[in-house]
Design an enzyme around this catalytic site. Structure first.
Site, PDB file in Angstrom:
ATOM      1  N   ALA A  35       8.410   1.731  -3.642  1.00  0.00           N
ATOM      2  CA  ALA A  35       7.810   2.740  -2.862  1.00  0.00           C
ATOM      3  C   ALA A  35       8.346   4.258  -2.736  1.00  0.00           C
ATOM      4  CB  ALA A  35       7.421   2.349  -1.423  1.00  0.00           C
ATOM      5  N   GLY A  53       9.168  -2.079  -3.960  1.00  0.00           N
ATOM      6  CA  GLY A  53       7.648  -2.023  -4.243  1.00  0.00           C
ATOM      7  C   GLY A  53       7.559  -2.325  -5.739  1.00  0.00           C
ATOM      8  N   GLU A 113       7.936  -6.018  -6.239  1.00  0.00           N
ATOM      9  CA  GLU A 113       6.501  -6.692  -5.512  1.00  0.00           C
ATOM     10  C   GLU A 113       5.529  -6.497  -6.677  1.00  0.00           C
ATOM     11  OE1 GLU A 113       7.504  -4.340  -2.065  1.00  0.00           O
ATOM     12  OE2 GLU A 113       7.236  -6.233  -0.976  1.00  0.00           O
ATOM     13  N   GLU A 159      15.102  -2.920   0.024  1.00  0.00           N
ATOM     14  CA  GLU A 159      14.568  -2.545   1.448  1.00  0.00           C
ATOM     15  C   GLU A 159      15.443  -2.471   2.484  1.00  0.00           C
ATOM     16  OE1 GLU A 159      12.891  -4.124  -0.839  1.00  0.00           O
ATOM     17  OE2 GLU A 159      10.554  -3.354  -0.876  1.00  0.00           O
TER      18      GLU A 159
HETATM   19  C1  3H9 Z   1       9.939  -0.066  -0.820  1.00  0.00           C
HETATM   20  O1  3H9 Z   1       9.625  -0.115  -2.105  1.00  0.00           O
HETATM   21  C2  3H9 Z   1       8.745  -0.430   0.276  1.00  0.00           C
HETATM   22  C3  3H9 Z   1       7.923  -1.455  -0.244  1.00  0.00           C
HETATM   23  O2  3H9 Z   1       8.294  -2.775   0.047  1.00  0.00           O
HETATM   24  C4  3H9 Z   1       6.887  -1.569   0.807  1.00  0.00           C
HETATM   25  C5  3H9 Z   1       6.033  -0.557   0.702  1.00  0.00           C
HETATM   26  C6  3H9 Z   1       4.522  -0.641   1.435  1.00  0.00           C
HETATM   27  N1  3H9 Z   1      11.421   6.973  -3.445  1.00  0.00           N
HETATM   28  O3  3H9 Z   1      19.506   7.462  -7.139  1.00  0.00           O
HETATM   29  P1  3H9 Z   1      19.513   8.587  -7.991  1.00  0.00           P
HETATM   30  C7  3H9 Z   1      15.061   9.704  -6.183  1.00  0.00           C
HETATM   31  S1  3H9 Z   1      11.258   0.785  -0.172  1.00  0.00           S
HETATM   32  C8  3H9 Z   1      11.676   8.314  -3.648  1.00  0.00           C
HETATM   33  O4  3H9 Z   1      20.129   9.613  -8.318  1.00  0.00           O
HETATM   34  P2  3H9 Z   1      20.201   6.405 -10.033  1.00  0.00           P
HETATM   35  C9  3H9 Z   1      16.610   9.967  -5.586  1.00  0.00           C
HETATM   36  O5  3H9 Z   1      16.239  10.642  -4.443  1.00  0.00           O
HETATM   37  C10 3H9 Z   1      11.920   1.484  -1.682  1.00  0.00           C
HETATM   38  N2  3H9 Z   1      12.731   8.816  -4.235  1.00  0.00           N
HETATM   39  O6  3H9 Z   1      19.387   7.947  -9.428  1.00  0.00           O
HETATM   40  C11 3H9 Z   1      16.655  11.142  -6.780  1.00  0.00           C
HETATM   41  O7  3H9 Z   1      16.117  12.491  -6.505  1.00  0.00           O
HETATM   42  P3  3H9 Z   1      16.925  13.693  -6.405  1.00  0.00           P
HETATM   43  C12 3H9 Z   1      12.851   0.356  -2.314  1.00  0.00           C
HETATM   44  C13 3H9 Z   1      13.451   8.121  -4.926  1.00  0.00           C
HETATM   45  O8  3H9 Z   1      19.877   6.236 -11.441  1.00  0.00           O
HETATM   46  C14 3H9 Z   1      16.387  10.569  -7.794  1.00  0.00           C
HETATM   47  O9  3H9 Z   1      15.318   9.756  -7.613  1.00  0.00           O
HETATM   48  N3  3H9 Z   1      13.493   0.821  -3.389  1.00  0.00           N
HETATM   49  C15 3H9 Z   1      13.401   6.798  -4.761  1.00  0.00           C
HETATM   50  O10 3H9 Z   1      21.684   6.740  -9.774  1.00  0.00           O
HETATM   51  C16 3H9 Z   1      17.371   9.612  -8.942  1.00  0.00           C
HETATM   52  O11 3H9 Z   1      17.721   8.698  -7.941  1.00  0.00           O
HETATM   53  C17 3H9 Z   1      14.980   1.213  -3.344  1.00  0.00           C
HETATM   54  O12 3H9 Z   1      15.372   1.239  -2.121  1.00  0.00           O
HETATM   55  C18 3H9 Z   1      12.242   6.191  -4.131  1.00  0.00           C
HETATM   56  N4  3H9 Z   1      12.354   4.822  -3.982  1.00  0.00           N
HETATM   57  O13 3H9 Z   1      19.521   5.177  -9.137  1.00  0.00           O
HETATM   58  C19 3H9 Z   1      15.375   1.878  -4.347  1.00  0.00           C
HETATM   59  N5  3H9 Z   1      14.509   5.922  -5.566  1.00  0.00           N
HETATM   60  O14 3H9 Z   1      17.163  13.767  -8.023  1.00  0.00           O
HETATM   61  C20 3H9 Z   1      16.041   3.358  -3.941  1.00  0.00           C
HETATM   62  C21 3H9 Z   1      15.117   7.043  -6.139  1.00  0.00           C
HETATM   63  O15 3H9 Z   1      16.090  14.548  -6.064  1.00  0.00           O
HETATM   64  N6  3H9 Z   1      16.717   3.909  -5.362  1.00  0.00           N
HETATM   65  N7  3H9 Z   1      14.572   8.171  -5.740  1.00  0.00           N
HETATM   66  O16 3H9 Z   1      18.261  13.688  -5.894  1.00  0.00           O
HETATM   67  C22 3H9 Z   1      17.777   3.398  -5.774  1.00  0.00           C
HETATM   68  O17 3H9 Z   1      18.511   2.553  -5.491  1.00  0.00           O
HETATM   69  C23 3H9 Z   1      18.530   4.407  -6.919  1.00  0.00           C
HETATM   70  O18 3H9 Z   1      17.761   5.637  -6.677  1.00  0.00           O
HETATM   71  C24 3H9 Z   1      18.394   3.793  -8.099  1.00  0.00           C
HETATM   72  C25 3H9 Z   1      18.443   4.948  -9.361  1.00  0.00           C
HETATM   73  C26 3H9 Z   1      18.819   2.655  -8.435  1.00  0.00           C
HETATM   74  C27 3H9 Z   1      16.600   3.357  -8.299  1.00  0.00           C
END
Ligand code: 3H9
Length: 697
Positions: free
Chosen positions: A62, A101, A104, A125
């Site tokens: 998400a 998500g 999911e 999450e």
């Molecule tokens: C969910 O899914 C809820 C659902 O179960 C239910 C819904 C109803 N959203 O970390 P990075 C941005 S909750 C928005 O530097 P990497 C991040 O801010 C979600 N933005 O890269 C950054 O922006 P900026 C569950 C996001 O390669 C840019 O992307 N998922 C999101 O080192 C690059 O990120 C998570 O918790 C997001 N979901 O790592 C995953 N994710 O360049 C959270 C990233 O402007 N994310 N951004 O600063 C991560 O763990 C890491 O970002 C990831 C990539 C491993 C994906």
């Protein structure tokens, strides 16, 4: 380009998500997905559907930025249910990271084909203080079993494609083109009944007895705080006891409960604060990074070996230099031992441990740094010694090498000025144990080059650390705030709060370890030496009386089995009446009337001193943002991320209230509580640290 594209390859529709940077499932992507899916479903020429992502991402889940406002339809849970109900086989071609998500969504598909190089599959999450809210807690247990699902969901751990296949999450691992493999797989399913994970019934009788009770019993000090872990366990239990639709409804309710907690807001703030810290003013994508492939570390003590391990673990070759063979051997043995321990505990393979150790070159000659791209000095804190070393390094190191000091307090400008290349000098302040702690305080001296800062930030990421910029002042950001916090702790000691009360109050509030227990762990002689050098006067001298006497009693902390506490052979800490008597005697000698200090007050005074010093550091420009101070505290000082950091705490208290409280403490305790001008100003404007950060962007 549209965020969702669809093309037909024969009888298979390939729907591709393309929403950089991470394919977050924001509103536009959900709209696009729904439309493409409905079109493919309605197209009589389409017999199967493949859903994939772009580049390194299937989808990171998400869009977290949407959580602050009202979500708009189509909603992810319904969209996923709709996909699962498809009569045509739907195959997820998991081309890269699939998290939250994103996973999911893949679980809603009937089958999953993943690329062999996919490393990040998971439901993280919990790290954002929430739980999976689009059926993940219901479908993952049905796919891989509740026990393993519980483990993944309550820790947010990632697994790779191979492990995913072994667990039953992935149906096929593709070595080559994952989309082509998924198309082939999909073709093979045409005409067969589809397999819906949501329809799987879990055999309750086959579960280990007390699985959920045991899980609940182990959430007491969970890094995501007190709410999300319990919600996650309840939700997974629902997958065992309820049919999908009811389980999904329960998951939604629990998702909302967790999302509404202050801990979820704090953890989401922490997520973005950490990423924001990497943005440095004046440094953009056009700043050319220096190529750092080889490394030299000077000093094989605790810090030097920890730093060496951090780089070896990230695949860098390291040359470590000491002055004596004995010190060098001791350091090398420590490195070897740690790698062996890591292999024994299953964190790395035996082969990896050997490979990493083979990348280490021990030496007694600083001349061996001549061809290194980065040299980090990690000797003890003494300016004369550091100056001598940097004068020598200036002569030895090749042109363009980055010369870094691991100093935790000393003036990096002064160190840089002994070289003819101050633009190449930077502070890289690691936290002990340096191979474990995530924080790297990157000290930007007056003349440090922008490319050196950008390269240092990039290196931090490469070695799995969170880099945060700090300016030059005594203690930089982290330790300067720590000094204020420590100062208040000493004041409270004399005022009547015993070590176990102070540490107990802060640990119950969530700190990983209380400050006095931390001092015992770090060694009390370190602070003692610094205090003696500084020749303290006034209140500072009074506050030094207890810790100085403890050291003079030969109690240096855990290493002598005694400090503020006594320690048994298992390093279990125990209250020591001798220390309580010492504190009482010192208070009496200083004519301080002791009283019971309630836990709330202990926590409040510590937090306010931290935030007040943080504000002073901000107004002096030593820290770039209040969120940077918080990132430091959460990653280097055991501050619980679910509490967001001291600046976040102050913002949530409201800076007007904070200013009033600080002034009341100033009236009672004097100048150590002088309110930061920035707090007064922001409080008067009805503003906050967060606003201040935003305006500075
Ligand atoms: C969910 O899914 C809820 C659902 O179960 C239910 C819904 C109803 N959203 O970390 P990075 C941005 S909750 C928005 O530097 P990497 C991040 O801010 C979600 N933005 O890269 C950054 O922006 P900026 C569950 C996001 O390669 C840019 O992307 N998922 C999101 O080192 C690059 O990120 C998570 O918790 C997001 N979901 O790592 C995953 N994710 O360049 C959270 C990233 O402007 N994310 N951004 O600063 C991560 O763990 C890491 O970002 C990831 C990539 C491993 C994906």
């Amino acid at each position: 380009m549209s965020v969702v594209t669809s093309e037909k390859q024969g009888e298979v529709a390939v729907i591709r998500m393309n929403n950089p940077p991470v394919n977050a499932l924001g509103h536009a992507l959900r709209v696009g997905l729904e439309k493409a899916f409905n079109e493919a479903s309605a197209d009589a020429g389409v017999k199967a559907i493949v859903l994939t992502g772009t580049g390194k991402f299937f989808s990171a889940g998400a869009d977290i930025t949407e959580f602050k406002g009202e979500m708009k339809a189509p909603f992810l849970p319904e969209l996923i249910d709709h996909i699962e109900q498809s009569a045509k086989p739907v195959v997820a071609a998991v081309n890269g990271t699939a998290l939250g998500g994103g996973l999911e969504l893949a679980l809603g598909c009937h089958y999953r084909v993943a690329g062999a190089d996919v490393k990040q599959l998971g439901l993280p999450e919990i790290k954002l203080g929430i739980i999976p809210g689009a059926g993940g807690t219901q479908r993952l247990p049905r796919a891989i079993g509740p026990e393993q699902a519980l483990q993944l969901i309550t820790t947010g751990t990632f697994i790779d494609a191979k492990k995913g296949a072994a667990a039953g999450l992935i149906d096929k691992v593709a070595d080559g083109d994952v989309v082509a493999a998924a198309i082939e797989f999909a073709k093979g399913q045409v005409g067969k009944p589809v397999r819906r994970i949501g329809e799987v019934k879990i055999d309750k009788a086959a579960l280990p007895a007390g699985l959920f009770e045991k899980a609940r019993g182990s959430t007491a000090r969970h890094p995501s705080g007190p709410i999300a872990p319990k919600c996650a366990i309840d939700a997974v239990e629902a997958a065992v006891t309820l049919p999908l639709a009811e389980g999904n409804a329960k998951e939604r309710a629990l998702f909302r409960e967790a999302a509404a907690s202050p801990y979820a807001r704090a953890l989401q703030y922490a997520f973005f604060a950490e990423r924001q810290a990497a943005n440095l003013p004046g440094i953009g994508a056009d700043t050319k990074l220096r190529d750092v492939k080889s490394l030299g570390v000077l000093g094989a003590g605790t810090m030097g070996t920890g730093i060496t391990l951090a780089f070896l673990n990230a695949g860098f070759p390291v040359t470590i230099v000491e002055t004596t063979q004995e010190a060098l051997d001791k350091g090398v043995a420590r490195i070897k031992d740690t790698l062996a321990q890591n292999a024994k505990r299953g964190r790395i393979t035996e082969a990896q441990a050997q490979q990493r150790f083979a990348a280490l070159t021990p030496s007694l000659k600083m001349e061996d740094f001549a061809d290194k791209d980065l040299v980090i000095e990690a000797v003890f804190e003494n300016m004369a010694l550091k100056k001598e070393i940097f004068t020598k390094l200036d002569k030895i190191a090749k042109s363009g090498a980055i010369l870094a000091s691991n100093t935790s307090t000393l003036d990096v400008n002064e160190i840089a000025d002994v070289t003819k290349r101050p633009q190449d000098v930077v502070g890289l302040h690691f936290f002990s144990p340096a191979n474990i702690m995530r924080l790297l305080e990157i000290v930007r001296a007056e003349k440090t080059g922008a490319d050196v800062m950008a390269t240092s930030m990039a290196i931090a990421k490469k070695i799995g650390k969170v880099g945060v910029q700090a300016g030059v002042c005594d203690g930089f950001v982290g330790n300067r705030m720590l000094a204020s916090y420590g100062n208040e702790v000493q004041a409270m000691n004399l005022e009547g709060a015993m070590p176990q009360e102070i540490d107990g109050a802060l640990e119950a509030w969530g700190m990983a370890m209380g400050p006095l227990a931390v001092s015992d762990l770090a060694g009390l002689d370190v602070g003692y030496r610094i205090r003696k050098e500084r020749k303290l006067t006034g209140e500072a001298a009074q506050f030094a009386r207890v810790p100085d006497k403890i050291v003079e009693m030969g109690r240096l902390g855990q290493k002598t089995s005694a400090g503020y506490y006594k320690y048994d052979e298992n390093r279990k800490r125990m209250v020591d009446p001798e220390i309580e008597a010492l504190i009482k005697a010192e208070a009496e000698a200083l004519q301080i009337k002791q009283r019971h200090i309630p836990a709330d007050e202990i926590v409040e005074r510590c937090l306010l001193r931290l935030a007040n010093e943080g504000a002073k550091i901000l107004e002096e420009g030593i820290a770039l943002r209040s969120s940077d101070c918080d990132v430091m505290y959460m990653n280097g000082y055991g501050f619980p991320a679910w509490r967001g950091g001291p600046m976040w705490q102050a913002d949530n208290m409201g800076l007007k209230v904070v200013a009033e409280k600080i002034k009341a403490y100033e009236a009672k305790y004097g100048p150590r509580w002088k309110c930061a001008r920035l707090i007064e100003k922001l409080a008067a404007e009805g503003s906050s640290f967060a606003d201040y950060d935003r305006k500075k962007k």
